[in-house]
Design a protein around this motif. Sequence first.
Motif, short mmCIF file in Angstrom:
data_model
loop_
_atom_site.label_atom_id
_atom_site.label_comp_id
_atom_site.label_asym_id
_atom_site.label_seq_id
_atom_site.Cartn_x
_atom_site.Cartn_y
_atom_site.Cartn_z
N ALA A 48 0.84 -1.19 0.00
CA ALA A 48 0.00 0.00 0.00
C ALA A 48 0.88 1.24 0.00
CB ALA A 48 -0.91 -0.01 1.22
N GLY A 49 0.55 2.19 -0.86
CA GLY A 49 1.35 3.41 -0.96
C GLY A 49 2.26 3.40 -2.17
N ALA A 50 2.40 2.25 -2.84
CA ALA A 50 3.20 2.15 -4.05
C ALA A 50 2.26 1.89 -5.23
CB ALA A 50 4.24 1.04 -3.92
N SER A 51 2.81 1.88 -6.43
CA SER A 51 2.00 1.61 -7.61
C SER A 51 2.70 0.55 -8.44
CB SER A 51 1.81 2.89 -8.43
OG SER A 51 3.00 3.19 -9.14
N ILE A 52 2.06 0.17 -9.52
CA ILE A 52 2.67 -0.83 -10.39
C ILE A 52 3.93 -0.30 -11.05
CG2 ILE A 52 1.34 -0.19 -12.46
CD1 ILE A 52 1.11 -3.21 -13.05
N ASP A 53 4.07 1.05 -11.12
CA ASP A 53 5.22 1.66 -11.79
C ASP A 53 6.23 2.28 -10.84
OD1 ASP A 53 4.28 1.17 -14.47
OD2 ASP A 53 2.82 2.78 -14.14
N THR A 54 5.81 2.60 -9.61
CA THR A 54 6.69 3.34 -8.70
C THR A 54 6.65 2.76 -7.29
OG1 THR A 54 4.95 4.92 -8.10
CG2 THR A 54 6.36 5.49 -9.99
N GLY A 55 7.69 3.10 -6.51
CA GLY A 55 7.78 2.70 -5.12
C GLY A 55 7.81 3.92 -4.22
#
Length: 286
Positions: free
Chosen positions: A163-170
């Motif tokens: 939670a808090g990240a995305s498929i493209d970013t951390g």
Amino acid sequence: MQRTLLFMALAAVAATASAANLRDMLAGKDWAAINQPPARLMRTLDNNHNLDCRLEHYAGGSTLDCVMRQPINVLGLGVEEFYLLHNANGERMLKLVSPAGVDAVRQAAQTHFPEARLVSTGKLQWKADLGGKRELRVSQRNDLAGELAYVHWTPVAANARKAGASIDTGALEGMIRARGHAPLRVCAVNAETGPSRCVAVPVGSDHYRIAGLHAGSYFAIGYGSRSNWHPAHAHQWSNCKPTPSNDCTNGILKALRVNPGEVVHAGLNHAFTQLPAALSQAPIGT
């Protein structure tokens, strides 16, 4: 008496075996050891009296940091420290540190891994693909020590995104050590060649989160508007030996790898009053 002597002999053999296994691991000859959890390796090394080790768990994985009371010779290099890092994104990294410097470490890597083709990935950083999702990395730390890392990427579950990240970013997040009352910007400063990001932290807050980070290694550093006091993520101890030619007056900053779908903990646990020259100013336009 005989039983006591037998126990002492067996303990000596176990300690010798442990030292030999450690040397093989640091020489890149034991990838199975690199893939074992840091907590398990710490138990294996409990009887090694040449090591001072510390285990740290965080949201994105765990790290075992070890300093040697007496350096040992690995690949022709005097090694004083090593780190085993396991990240939730599947990265398994063993990094050894030598005061011989980055040129000596790079030469040792080329000599002992002739199949590895080291390619520049940034200033004083190289990487080689060893096949089988294994990499060799060479870099220079800010105290001018050379670093050699063995990296193995292992599969992770498709739903491992935090939670808090995305498929493209951390993201990087953590607690801020005691701070002043001036406004503070906390920055994820890219340790390689990519972009950096900063966030404003309200006065009185002791936590930060920097999201939207693309894959890379980052330093987590705070920059005050009216102070040269910088809370930063750093090694818990330092073998830094300040000289007029190096940049580690206050200690050794610790870069952390961030990957898409990952939230990495980086508590600002150390106070710097003098940062390395290249990091003394907050990134512009972030």
